[in-house]
Design a protein around this motif. Structure first.
Motif, PDB file in Angstrom:
ATOM      1  N   THR A  96      13.318   6.617   9.983  1.00 23.74           N
ATOM      2  CA  THR A  96      11.977   7.061   9.305  1.00 23.74           C
ATOM      3  C   THR A  96      12.010   8.763   9.795  1.00 23.74           C
ATOM      4  O   THR A  96      12.751   9.084  10.872  1.00 23.74           O
ATOM      5  CB  THR A  96      10.813   6.574   9.815  1.00 23.74           C
ATOM      6  N   GLU A 125       4.118   7.114  -1.802  1.00 25.00           N
ATOM      7  CA  GLU A 125       3.035   5.888  -2.115  1.00 25.00           C
ATOM      8  C   GLU A 125       3.534   4.640  -1.657  1.00 25.00           C
ATOM      9  O   GLU A 125       2.796   3.463  -1.400  1.00 25.00           O
ATOM     10  CB  GLU A 125       3.441   5.716  -3.615  1.00 25.00           C
ATOM     11  N   HIS A 126       4.853   4.748  -0.702  1.00 23.81           N
ATOM     12  CA  HIS A 126       5.463   3.601  -0.151  1.00 23.81           C
ATOM     13  C   HIS A 126       4.706   3.483   1.499  1.00 23.81           C
ATOM     14  O   HIS A 126       5.341   2.718   2.110  1.00 23.81           O
ATOM     15  CB  HIS A 126       7.005   3.472  -0.182  1.00 23.81           C
ATOM     16  N   VAL A 127       4.346   4.571   1.966  1.00 24.90           N
ATOM     17  CA  VAL A 127       4.383   4.765   3.386  1.00 24.90           C
ATOM     18  C   VAL A 127       2.746   4.221   3.793  1.00 24.90           C
ATOM     19  O   VAL A 127       1.761   4.359   3.138  1.00 24.90           O
ATOM     20  CB  VAL A 127       4.674   5.973   4.098  1.00 24.90           C
ATOM     21  N   PRO A 128       2.676   3.593   5.005  1.00 24.22           N
ATOM     22  CA  PRO A 128       1.422   3.054   5.327  1.00 24.22           C
ATOM     23  C   PRO A 128       0.345   4.018   5.715  1.00 24.22           C
ATOM     24  O   PRO A 128      -0.652   3.922   5.514  1.00 24.22           O
ATOM     25  CB  PRO A 128       1.755   2.372   6.553  1.00 24.22           C
ATOM     26  N   SER A 129       0.852   5.277   6.029  1.00 28.19           N
ATOM     27  CA  SER A 129      -0.248   6.429   6.175  1.00 28.19           C
ATOM     28  C   SER A 129       0.333   7.761   5.650  1.00 28.19           C
ATOM     29  O   SER A 129       1.027   8.455   6.258  1.00 28.19           O
ATOM     30  CB  SER A 129      -0.513   6.853   7.745  1.00 28.19           C
ATOM     31  N   LYS A 185      -0.468  10.601   7.850  1.00 25.35           N
ATOM     32  CA  LYS A 185       0.281  10.937   9.101  1.00 25.35           C
ATOM     33  C   LYS A 185       1.755  11.634   8.571  1.00 25.35           C
ATOM     34  O   LYS A 185       2.210  12.401   9.302  1.00 25.35           O
ATOM     35  CB  LYS A 185       0.470   9.750   9.773  1.00 25.35           C
ATOM     36  N   GLU A 191       5.244  -2.914  -3.700  1.00 20.93           N
ATOM     37  CA  GLU A 191       5.867  -1.978  -2.808  1.00 20.93           C
ATOM     38  C   GLU A 191       4.907  -0.610  -2.802  1.00 20.93           C
ATOM     39  O   GLU A 191       5.388   0.230  -1.760  1.00 20.93           O
ATOM     40  CB  GLU A 191       7.279  -1.531  -3.213  1.00 20.93           C
ATOM     41  N   HIS A 192       4.004  -0.346  -3.373  1.00 18.47           N
ATOM     42  CA  HIS A 192       3.269   0.950  -3.516  1.00 18.47           C
ATOM     43  C   HIS A 192       1.858   0.670  -2.775  1.00 18.47           C
ATOM     44  O   HIS A 192       0.978  -0.215  -3.382  1.00 18.47           O
ATOM     45  CB  HIS A 192       2.932   1.223  -4.815  1.00 18.47           C
ATOM     46  N   LEU A 193       1.658   1.265  -1.579  1.00 20.07           N
ATOM     47  CA  LEU A 193       0.816   1.163  -0.754  1.00 20.07           C
ATOM     48  C   LEU A 193      -0.552   2.110  -1.397  1.00 20.07           C
ATOM     49  O   LEU A 193      -1.675   1.592  -1.012  1.00 20.07           O
ATOM     50  CB  LEU A 193       0.916   1.312   0.528  1.00 20.07           C
ATOM     51  N   PHE A 194      -0.273   3.266  -1.943  1.00 24.57           N
ATOM     52  CA  PHE A 194      -1.282   4.273  -2.194  1.00 24.57           C
ATOM     53  C   PHE A 194      -0.931   4.915  -3.567  1.00 24.57           C
ATOM     54  O   PHE A 194       0.375   4.805  -4.141  1.00 24.57           O
ATOM     55  CB  PHE A 194      -1.130   5.432  -0.905  1.00 24.57           C
TER      56      PHE A 194
END
Length: 186
Positions: A66, A87-91, A94, A136-139
């Motif tokens: 990462t 769009e794939h990352v948890p934050s 950050k 797969e898209h978190l946001f």
């Protein structure tokens, strides 16, 4: 395509020589194009098979892990690119704070992501989401939410726009510069 948009956009805001980072670079095709244009390139990805292709056949510097695993130095890069990654990352917050840290003052971040305010989404509603891999898209972002997160993480949005034809605005693109020291509120 992203490479031609990148060429046009980066030519407006930054020019080689300089250090270029692609986060989520895959096999590194954009890295290779940037290298041809005179950039010193580095990529980061988790997909081992694609990393192998980029390293072996394109002779690229691609880190396995990462962005946070890489522990790049502050102010190390002139340009950071993320295509279809944020769009794939948890934050995303950050992630952008870290990108701000590793960019030189005045450095540029260029990113692409699906546009949740697109004409297609407005026409199809929830039926649009399966087409863009919601698991797969978190946001998801709009021009407004992209501008807000860039501002909160220490960037000045230079341009946020959608691409495509008359009724195709599914792709959101953003170009932002790292704020001058003293102006960032991270």
């Amino acid at each position: 395509d992203v490479v031609s948009y990148f060429d046009d956009i980066v030519a407006q805001w930054a020019a080689p020589p300089g250090r270029f980072l692609d986060v989520g670079c895959g096999a590194g095709y954009l890295l290779n194009a940037a290298r041809v244009h005179g950039w010193e390139t580095t990529g980061v990805d988790l997909w081992k098979e694609l990393i192998h292709v980029g390293r072996r056949y394109l002779k690229l510097d691609i880190k396995d892990g990462t962005l946070f695993d890489c522990r790049f130095e502050a102010g190390q890069f002139n340009v950071v690119v993320m295509t279809e990654f944020i769009e794939h990352v948890p934050s995303p917050y950050k992630l952008l704070v870290e990108i701000n840290r590793i960019l030189k003052d005045g450095g540029i971040v260029f990113l692409t992501t699906p546009n949740i305010a697109s004409t297609t989404y407005n026409r199809l509603g929830e039926k649009w989401l399966p087409q863009i891999h919601p698991a797969e898209h978190l946001f998801y972002f709009t021009k407004s939410t992209m501008n807000k997160i860039l501002e909160k993480t220490g960037f000045d949005a230079l341009d946020i726009f959608t691409v495509g034809g008359k009724d195709n605005d599914e792709q959101l693109m953003a170009v932002a510069s790292k704020k001058e020291i003293g102006r960032a509120h991270v």
